[in-house]
Design a protein around this motif. Structure first.
Motif, PDB file in Angstrom:
ATOM      1  N   ALA A   1     -43.723  29.430  47.373  1.00 17.04           N
ATOM      2  CA  ALA A   1     -42.556  28.674  47.837  1.00 17.04           C
ATOM      3  C   ALA A   1     -41.671  28.267  46.660  1.00 17.04           C
ATOM      4  O   ALA A   1     -40.436  28.310  46.753  1.00 17.04           O
ATOM      5  CB  ALA A   1     -43.006  27.449  48.626  1.00 17.04           C
ATOM      6  N   ALA A   2     -42.305  27.888  45.546  1.00 18.59           N
ATOM      7  CA  ALA A   2     -41.517  27.531  44.363  1.00 18.59           C
ATOM      8  C   ALA A   2     -40.730  28.726  43.833  1.00 18.59           C
ATOM      9  O   ALA A   2     -39.652  28.566  43.257  1.00 18.59           O
ATOM     10  CB  ALA A   2     -42.428  26.976  43.274  1.00 18.59           C
ATOM     11  N   ALA A   3     -41.275  29.939  44.054  1.00 17.74           N
ATOM     12  CA  ALA A   3     -40.577  31.165  43.651  1.00 17.74           C
ATOM     13  C   ALA A   3     -39.614  31.640  44.740  1.00 17.74           C
ATOM     14  O   ALA A   3     -39.006  32.710  44.596  1.00 17.74           O
ATOM     15  CB  ALA A   3     -41.595  32.261  43.349  1.00 17.74           C
ATOM     16  N   GLU A   4     -39.513  30.852  45.796  1.00 22.41           N
ATOM     17  CA  GLU A   4     -38.642  31.153  46.938  1.00 22.41           C
ATOM     18  C   GLU A   4     -39.025  32.453  47.633  1.00 22.41           C
ATOM     19  O   GLU A   4     -38.183  33.154  48.208  1.00 22.41           O
ATOM     20  CB  GLU A   4     -37.163  31.159  46.519  1.00 22.41           C
ATOM     21  N   ARG A   5     -40.318  32.755  47.603  1.00 22.77           N
ATOM     22  CA  ARG A   5     -40.851  33.866  48.402  1.00 22.77           C
ATOM     23  C   ARG A   5     -41.385  33.257  49.702  1.00 22.77           C
ATOM     24  O   ARG A   5     -42.582  33.192  49.955  1.00 22.77           O
ATOM     25  CB  ARG A   5     -41.930  34.609  47.622  1.00 22.77           C
ATOM     26  N   ASP A   6     -40.445  32.826  50.532  1.00 22.68           N
ATOM     27  CA  ASP A   6     -40.770  31.973  51.676  1.00 22.68           C
ATOM     28  C   ASP A   6     -41.540  32.702  52.763  1.00 22.68           C
ATOM     29  O   ASP A   6     -42.457  32.123  53.375  1.00 22.68           O
ATOM     30  CB  ASP A   6     -39.490  31.368  52.255  1.00 22.68           C
ATOM     31  N   GLU A   7     -41.173  33.938  53.047  1.00 24.89           N
ATOM     32  CA  GLU A   7     -41.845  34.647  54.134  1.00 24.89           C
ATOM     33  C   GLU A   7     -43.333  34.785  53.853  1.00 24.89           C
ATOM     34  O   GLU A   7     -44.171  34.463  54.696  1.00 24.89           O
ATOM     35  CB  GLU A   7     -41.222  36.029  54.350  1.00 24.89           C
ATOM     36  N   MET A   8     -43.693  35.257  52.658  1.00 30.71           N
ATOM     37  CA  MET A   8     -45.110  35.417  52.342  1.00 30.71           C
ATOM     38  C   MET A   8     -45.820  34.073  52.289  1.00 30.71           C
ATOM     39  O   MET A   8     -46.950  33.936  52.756  1.00 30.71           O
ATOM     40  CB  MET A   8     -45.263  36.151  51.003  1.00 30.71           C
TER      41      MET A   8
ATOM     42  N   ALA B   1     -38.953  25.887  52.588  1.00 27.89           N
ATOM     43  CA  ALA B   1     -38.711  27.150  53.276  1.00 27.89           C
ATOM     44  C   ALA B   1     -37.762  26.967  54.449  1.00 27.89           C
ATOM     45  O   ALA B   1     -36.879  27.804  54.694  1.00 27.89           O
ATOM     46  CB  ALA B   1     -40.036  27.754  53.740  1.00 27.89           C
ATOM     47  N   VAL B   2     -37.933  25.861  55.194  1.00 22.60           N
ATOM     48  CA  VAL B   2     -37.036  25.568  56.318  1.00 22.60           C
ATOM     49  C   VAL B   2     -35.597  25.417  55.815  1.00 22.60           C
ATOM     50  O   VAL B   2     -34.643  25.939  56.426  1.00 22.60           O
ATOM     51  CB  VAL B   2     -37.486  24.302  57.069  1.00 22.60           C
ATOM     52  N   GLY B   3     -35.440  24.718  54.698  1.00 24.51           N
ATOM     53  CA  GLY B   3     -34.102  24.518  54.157  1.00 24.51           C
ATOM     54  C   GLY B   3     -33.433  25.811  53.733  1.00 24.51           C
ATOM     55  O   GLY B   3     -32.203  25.943  53.825  1.00 24.51           O
ATOM     56  N   ARG B   4     -34.228  26.789  53.263  1.00 23.80           N
ATOM     57  CA  ARG B   4     -33.642  28.048  52.781  1.00 23.80           C
ATOM     58  C   ARG B   4     -33.508  29.098  53.888  1.00 23.80           C
ATOM     59  O   ARG B   4     -32.530  29.830  53.942  1.00 23.80           O
ATOM     60  CB  ARG B   4     -34.494  28.608  51.633  1.00 23.80           C
ATOM     61  N   ALA B   5     -34.535  29.188  54.755  1.00 29.96           N
ATOM     62  CA  ALA B   5     -34.553  30.271  55.744  1.00 29.96           C
ATOM     63  C   ALA B   5     -34.282  29.813  57.166  1.00 29.96           C
ATOM     64  O   ALA B   5     -34.038  30.649  58.041  1.00 29.96           O
ATOM     65  CB  ALA B   5     -35.912  30.988  55.688  1.00 29.96           C
ATOM     66  N   GLY B   6     -34.365  28.523  57.413  1.00 31.51           N
ATOM     67  CA  GLY B   6     -34.147  28.019  58.761  1.00 31.51           C
ATOM     68  C   GLY B   6     -35.456  27.786  59.488  1.00 31.51           C
ATOM     69  O   GLY B   6     -36.457  28.479  59.257  1.00 31.51           O
ATOM     70  N   ARG B   7     -35.451  26.851  60.401  1.00 31.95           N
ATOM     71  CA  ARG B   7     -36.679  26.461  61.112  1.00 31.95           C
ATOM     72  C   ARG B   7     -37.213  27.604  61.974  1.00 31.95           C
ATOM     73  O   ARG B   7     -38.426  27.819  62.058  1.00 31.95           O
ATOM     74  CB  ARG B   7     -36.409  25.222  61.956  1.00 31.95           C
ATOM     75  N   ASP B   8     -36.333  28.332  62.654  1.00 35.90           N
ATOM     76  CA  ASP B   8     -36.804  29.398  63.540  1.00 35.90           C
ATOM     77  C   ASP B   8     -37.563  30.474  62.768  1.00 35.90           C
ATOM     78  O   ASP B   8     -38.625  30.941  63.206  1.00 35.90           O
ATOM     79  CB  ASP B   8     -35.615  30.027  64.278  1.00 35.90           C
ATOM     80  N   ALA B   9     -37.020  30.867  61.627  1.00 33.60           N
ATOM     81  CA  ALA B   9     -37.698  31.898  60.829  1.00 33.60           C
ATOM     82  C   ALA B   9     -39.053  31.408  60.340  1.00 33.60           C
ATOM     83  O   ALA B   9     -40.051  32.144  60.388  1.00 33.60           O
ATOM     84  CB  ALA B   9     -36.820  32.298  59.644  1.00 33.60           C
TER      85      ALA B   9
END
Length: 436
Positions: free
Chosen positions: A358-365, A396-404
């Protein structure tokens, strides 16, 4: 032919003697006739009977050979296991590793012919099995348990070994039940049982309970001059303080006791504890101590402590600087834990990986792995660990959105804990190959 694998001449002479005296002349004669194979490494010569010859010779050996073999290697297991707690840890580690085939054969014979002797071997191999991630003695002991009388003097040692394994597998109720039986009986396996109960309490956030078992080990250490019990007790006390948020108190404890213990693993554990305690206030110093712990543990093949320290070092390194640079450090530990089935510490490592991803902004994984972890409710996060996971999710919610994020969590939950571990290994391997 009673020996299962390559052995040294001292072991051969201890179990059987050649006709008329020492075995060496007979061994040399057999080697000249190519009836046994000889190998020499940097430590000693080893001798192995060829399988076709063994098949014939085993019908000729004396009736007492298997018992002498099993009793001798039970003695060796006890002697070397005791040295794992000393400055001779590395030599003892190598000796136990060298005779693994003999221990396997001896335990198999003893399970059927002398269960008490098998339980004695299980007791001796408890610490070596868990720290070197050697799962066979655990399987042997499971097979032994139905054959072993509950009132056997070595039964508590066998229960202690299985209790520690249950704790590693996340089966905390089973671990607590077995460890409590050990404590009710006598001192065989007592330190191991307290360590298991301490670990279960730390995993589940029962920090006062953990502190109680830590204190019991410290008392055993002082009363019996048991350095190993003392180190484990100090470690547990300090970790309970740190996880409660009393990090300054934990740092002071570890700095005061950093030189306790004589075995390399003792020093590695206390360095690990100090690194954990420093992780929030001084991450740079924390990484130094955690890397020292990893290096020391590696030097004596203590794969368990090396793995725990490696996960912690990678996690703190990710918070200290570039999290991308910290990610490769997780991979060898996860591959080792997957191979050896250490569920409890895998969960800790995966949670740390989630935060680093998450710190690396690899949110999906990060969210796929978190979803798998959340599907397994056996270890609920608490304290700072829970706060870091919440922050990773919110980021992750802030970057990709809650739905994702919800979609990724649901997808990860389908694979559970095992799927999360597989996904982590695949992702990290792809990163190392530059494909992710």
């Amino acid at each position: 032919s009673v020996f299962a694998g390559p052995v040294g001449v001292d072991d051969i002479e201890a179990v059987i003697e050649g006709p008329g005296g020492p075995a060496m002349p007979v061994i040399a004669d057999l080697a000249e006739r190519s009836l046994i194979a000889v190998s020499v490494d940097d430590r000693h010569g080893r001798y192995r009977m060829l399988s076709t010859v063994r098949g014939h010779a085993q019908h000729l050996r004396s009736a007492g050979s298997e018992r002498r073999h099993a009793e001798f290697f039970a003695d060796v297991a006890e002697q070397e296991a005791a040295l794992l707690y000393t400055a001779d840890e590395l030599r003892a580690d190598r000796r136990l590793d060298d005779i693994a085939m003999e221990l396997r054969s001896a335990h198999r014979w003893a399970r059927q012919e002398d269960p008490s002797l098998a339980a004695r071997m299980s007791t001796a191999l408890d610490y070596f099995s868990h720290t070197r991630l050697w799962g066979e003695p655990i399987r042997w002991t499971r097979e032994l348990l139905p054959l072993l009388d509950d009132d056997d003097p070595f039964a508590p040692g066998a229960w202690a070994l299985l209790a520690a394994d249950a704790a590693h597998q996340g089966e905390y109720a089973t671990a607590r039940a077995l460890a409590s039986r050990v404590i009710e009986r006598d001192r065989v396996g007592l330190v191991s049982a307290h360590e298991t109960l301490q670990d279960c309490a730390l995993y589940e956030g029962q920090l006062d309970e953990a502190r109680g078992h830590s204190t019991a080990m410290v008392e055993i250490g002082h009363e019996h001059g048991d350095e190993h019990a003392l180190v484990l007790g100090i470690l547990g006390q300090g970790l309970a303080m740190a996880y409660r948020g009393d990090r300054e108190e934990a740092v002071e404890l570890f700095r005061r006791q950093i030189s306790v213990g004589v075995a390399p693993t003792h020093h590695a554990w206390l360095r690990f504890g100090l690194g954990e305690a420093l992780a929030e206030e001084d991450p740079a110093r924390a990484v130094e101590h955690l890397e020292q712990a990893l290096s020391i543990a590696d030097s004596v093949s203590n794969h368990f402590v090396a793995g725990v320290a490696g996960i912690a070092a990678s996690s703190v390194r990710g918070r200290l600087g570039d999290p991308e640079q910290a990610l490769p450090g997780f991979l060898p530990v996860f591959k080792s834990f997957r191979r050896n089935g250490n569920r409890s510490h895998t969960v800790t490592g995966l949670r740390n990986l989630v935060c680093t991803l998450a710190a690396a902004e690899r949110d999906e994984m990060a969210m796929l792995i978190l979803g798998g972890l959340q599907a397994d409710a056996r270890r609920v996060p608490y304290g700072e660990e829970r706060d870091r996971l919440d922050a990773a999710r919110q980021g992750a919610v802030g970057r990709a959105g809650r739905d994702a994020v919800e979609q990724w969590l649901d997808q990860g939950a389908e694979g559970g804990h095992a799927g999360a571990l597989d996904a982590a290994v695949d992702c990290l391997e792809a990163l190392n190959a530059g494909a992710c």
